[in-house]
Write a protein that holds these residues in place. Structure first.
Motif, mmCIF file in Angstrom:
data_model
loop_
_atom_site.group_PDB
_atom_site.id
_atom_site.type_symbol
_atom_site.label_atom_id
_atom_site.label_comp_id
_atom_site.label_asym_id
_atom_site.label_seq_id
_atom_site.Cartn_x
_atom_site.Cartn_y
_atom_site.Cartn_z
ATOM 1 N N SER A 72 0.829 -1.206 0.000
ATOM 2 C CA SER A 72 0.000 0.000 0.000
ATOM 3 C C SER A 72 0.862 1.254 0.000
ATOM 4 O O SER A 72 0.352 2.357 -0.165
ATOM 5 N N LYS A 73 2.188 1.086 0.223
ATOM 6 C CA LYS A 73 3.153 2.186 0.241
ATOM 7 C C LYS A 73 2.806 3.222 1.298
ATOM 8 O O LYS A 73 3.058 4.425 1.128
ATOM 9 N N THR A 74 2.249 2.754 2.418
ATOM 10 C CA THR A 74 1.871 3.650 3.504
ATOM 11 C C THR A 74 2.214 2.995 4.843
ATOM 12 O O THR A 74 2.003 1.808 5.025
ATOM 13 N N ILE A 75 2.763 3.784 5.775
ATOM 14 C CA ILE A 75 2.911 3.343 7.161
ATOM 15 C C ILE A 75 2.155 4.323 8.048
ATOM 16 O O ILE A 75 1.864 5.453 7.635
ATOM 17 N N ALA A 76 1.830 3.894 9.260
ATOM 18 C CA ALA A 76 1.064 4.732 10.186
ATOM 19 C C ALA A 76 1.867 4.995 11.452
ATOM 20 O O ALA A 76 2.689 4.170 11.870
ATOM 21 N N VAL A 77 1.599 6.161 12.052
ATOM 22 C CA VAL A 77 2.194 6.534 13.336
ATOM 23 C C VAL A 77 1.065 6.944 14.266
ATOM 24 O O VAL A 77 0.245 7.795 13.915
ATOM 25 N N ILE A 78 1.003 6.324 15.433
ATOM 26 C CA ILE A 78 0.017 6.701 16.453
ATOM 27 C C ILE A 78 0.766 7.338 17.620
ATOM 28 O O ILE A 78 1.662 6.725 18.203
ATOM 29 N N VAL A 79 0.398 8.582 17.966
ATOM 30 C CA VAL A 79 1.034 9.294 19.073
ATOM 31 C C VAL A 79 -0.034 9.932 19.955
ATOM 32 O O VAL A 79 -1.152 10.187 19.507
ATOM 33 N N PRO A 80 0.300 10.203 21.225
ATOM 34 C CA PRO A 80 -0.688 10.825 22.116
ATOM 35 C C PRO A 80 -1.003 12.266 21.758
ATOM 36 O O PRO A 80 -2.114 12.743 21.983
ATOM 37 N N GLU A 81 -0.003 12.990 21.214
ATOM 38 C CA GLU A 81 -0.195 14.410 20.916
ATOM 39 C C GLU A 81 0.924 14.877 20.002
ATOM 40 O O GLU A 81 1.934 14.182 19.808
ATOM 41 N N VAL A 82 0.777 16.085 19.444
ATOM 42 C CA VAL A 82 1.873 16.689 18.691
ATOM 43 C C VAL A 82 2.270 18.044 19.265
ATOM 44 O O VAL A 82 3.236 18.654 18.813
ATOM 45 N N GLU A 83 1.538 18.530 20.281
ATOM 46 C CA GLU A 83 1.933 19.771 20.943
ATOM 47 C C GLU A 83 3.276 19.585 21.636
ATOM 48 O O GLU A 83 4.060 20.524 21.755
ATOM 49 N N ASN A 84 3.529 18.381 22.132
ATOM 50 C CA ASN A 84 4.818 18.049 22.708
ATOM 51 C C ASN A 84 5.841 17.986 21.573
ATOM 52 O O ASN A 84 5.686 17.222 20.624
ATOM 53 N N HIS A 85 6.886 18.796 21.677
ATOM 54 C CA HIS A 85 7.843 18.903 20.578
ATOM 55 C C HIS A 85 8.568 17.586 20.316
ATOM 56 O O HIS A 85 9.043 17.358 19.200
ATOM 57 N N PHE A 86 8.638 16.741 21.319
ATOM 58 C CA PHE A 86 9.284 15.444 21.129
ATOM 59 C C PHE A 86 8.594 14.662 20.017
ATOM 60 O O PHE A 86 9.248 14.140 19.100
ATOM 61 N N PHE A 87 7.277 14.577 20.063
ATOM 62 C CA PHE A 87 6.550 13.784 19.072
ATOM 63 C C PHE A 87 6.625 14.413 17.682
ATOM 64 O O PHE A 87 6.689 13.706 16.679
ATOM 65 N N LEU A 124 -6.211 0.072 11.205
ATOM 66 C CA LEU A 124 -4.933 -0.354 10.640
ATOM 67 C C LEU A 124 -4.872 -1.861 10.497
ATOM 68 O O LEU A 124 -4.273 -2.390 9.558
ATOM 69 N N GLY A 125 -5.516 -2.577 11.428
ATOM 70 C CA GLY A 125 -5.566 -4.025 11.337
ATOM 71 C C GLY A 125 -6.320 -4.498 10.118
ATOM 72 O O GLY A 125 -6.097 -5.603 9.608
ATOM 73 N N ASN A 126 -7.217 -3.659 9.628
ATOM 74 C CA ASN A 126 -7.942 -3.979 8.402
ATOM 75 C C ASN A 126 -7.157 -3.600 7.150
ATOM 76 O O ASN A 126 -7.671 -3.682 6.043
ATOM 77 N N GLY A 127 -5.914 -3.136 7.340
ATOM 78 C CA GLY A 127 -5.034 -2.968 6.203
ATOM 79 C C GLY A 127 -4.850 -1.578 5.666
ATOM 80 O O GLY A 127 -4.434 -1.409 4.532
ATOM 81 N N ARG A 128 -5.138 -0.555 6.442
ATOM 82 C CA ARG A 128 -4.998 0.803 5.925
ATOM 83 C C ARG A 128 -3.535 1.177 5.690
ATOM 84 O O ARG A 128 -3.239 2.073 4.909
ATOM 85 N N ALA A 129 -2.617 0.503 6.382
ATOM 86 C CA ALA A 129 -1.188 0.778 6.206
ATOM 87 C C ALA A 129 -0.417 -0.534 6.298
ATOM 88 O O ALA A 129 -0.911 -1.531 6.824
ATOM 89 N N ASP A 130 0.805 -0.520 5.769
ATOM 90 C CA ASP A 130 1.624 -1.728 5.746
ATOM 91 C C ASP A 130 2.262 -2.030 7.094
ATOM 92 O O ASP A 130 2.763 -3.138 7.309
ATOM 93 N N GLY A 131 2.322 -1.043 7.988
ATOM 94 C CA GLY A 131 2.927 -1.248 9.290
ATOM 95 C C GLY A 131 2.623 -0.080 10.203
ATOM 96 O O GLY A 131 2.128 0.967 9.764
ATOM 97 N N LEU A 132 2.924 -0.251 11.479
ATOM 98 C CA LEU A 132 2.541 0.737 12.495
ATOM 99 C C LEU A 132 3.686 1.031 13.444
ATOM 100 O O LEU A 132 4.343 0.125 13.957
ATOM 101 N N LEU A 133 3.892 2.329 13.697
ATOM 102 C CA LEU A 133 4.753 2.821 14.770
ATOM 103 C C LEU A 133 3.837 3.442 15.811
ATOM 104 O O LEU A 133 2.983 4.264 15.474
#
Length: 349
Positions: A72-87, A124-133
């Motif tokens: 699918s040429k797509t990977i996914a990233v799940i994070v708690p927030e993006v206001e935190n500069h770390f993420f 994502l388990g239904n295949g929206r992306a090839d892998g998950l971070l």
């Protein structure tokens, strides 16, 4: 919360065209054509199939169809927030590696909501992306939704906020070691009563940072009682609670496990007419570029966020491409660094 978990656990069961066909008493071919709006199927049947698909939480398995094309040429990233500069910096690192592999990146924000995390994992388990971070949010009901991905051999890499029980690649920093070093630095600068500013104590990352703090206090201030404040992440509520904490415990220094908690001290010192570091010294985990422009500049524990993102993405692509992951490279720990600022006292000659 338990009822919500049960509901989402049921939804995590793989919903396929076959599931819909069995429920409606139709053939798989009929359901498939109905979902594709085929005019060979009556409008009534198409509507009935779509309604059942919606109620069951069916999502087309784009991953399965993508396998026929290779990816699918797509990977996914799940994070708690993006206001935190770390993420934000982690995501930049992930994208740099994704581009090299000609992949797109989908970003999902949980906002510390475990139900949202379950929902995203289902998609994502239904295949929206090839892998998950993923950097997990706290889930009092456990991480069975991630277990299901692992059981299905879905490419998965954890970073920063880890679940040790999951046997998947993990990328983190030396939280316990650097927390110990930061606490020792405060002690070297004369701190006697050091408090720990944390968030949810059940999060693995908070536990490891707390462990480093406790180890240093026990070693260099034997007999001293560790002082631990656990924030809610709601600023107005935490400011009021932290004022009470300061009044009761009278700390003279703080180790911040989160930049959001550490920044509250600047507001509290303003409201109370106190000052940093005269009334209390402060050092905190933060990747905030403007930390040196605060007044006083914030002594910081800086995580290699961009490198964590790159490392996590590189591991994920190795898994996607079915390259062998050796035990020594499956869980890299990248060191954080301490940058001094004016929020701690200078070392006297």
């Amino acid at each position: 919360m338990a009822e919500i978990w049960i509901s989402w656990r049921n939804k995590m069961k793989r919903i396929t065209i076959k599931t819909i066909a069995e429920q409606l008493g139709l053939s798989i071919a009929t359901v498939s054509r109905a979902l594709q709006n085929s005019h060979e199927i009556s409008a009534t049947t198409r509507e009935k199939v779509k309604q059942a698909a919606n109620e069951l939480g069916y999502s087309p398995n784009v991953y399965a169809s993508g396998l026929r094309a290779g990816s699918s040429k797509t990977i996914a990233v799940i994070v708690p927030e993006v206001e935190n500069h770390f993420f934000s910096q982690v995501i930049s690192g992930v994208e740099s590696i994704a581009r090299l592999n000609n992949y797109h990146v989908l970003i999902y924000l949980t906002h510390e909501d475990p139900v949202k995390e379950l929902e995203f994992v289902q998609l994502l388990g239904n295949g929206r992306a090839d892998g998950l971070l993923i950097s997990v949010t706290h889930n009092g009901n456990g991480y069975a939704h991630l277990d299901q991905l692992v059981a299905a051999n879905y490419p998965l890499v954890l970073f920063d906020r880890l679940v040790n029980e999951l046997d998947v690649p993990k990328v983190s920093t030396n939280n316990e070691v650097v927390s110990y070093e930061a606490t020792r630095l405060l002690i070297e600068r004369g701190a006697e009563r050091i408090a720990f500013l944390g968030l949810n104590p059940n999060l693995y990352i908070i536990r490891t940072r707390l462990a480093g703090y406790q180890k240093a206090v026990q070693q260099y201030r034997p007999g001293a009682e560790p002082m631990v404040f656990s924030g809610t992440g709601r600023p107005d509520e935490d400011i009021a609670r932290l004022k009470d904490f300061i009044a009761i415990h009278q700390p003279d220094a703080f180790l911040g496990a989160s930049e959001s908690m550490a920044l509250l001290l600047y507001e509290i010192s303003r409201q109370l007419g106190q000052s940093i570091p005269e009334n209390y010294q402060l050092i905190s985990f933060t990747n905030l570029a403007a930390a040196r422009f605060l007044s006083p500049s914030l002594a910081s524990i800086v995580q290699p966020a961009f490198e964590i993102g790159k490392e996590a993405a590189e591991l994920l692509f190795k898994v996607i491409k079915k390259k062998k992951i050796y035990p020594a490279e499956a869980s890299p720990t990248l060191p954080s660094v301490i940058q001094e600022g004016d929020s701690i006292r200078t070392l006297r000659p």
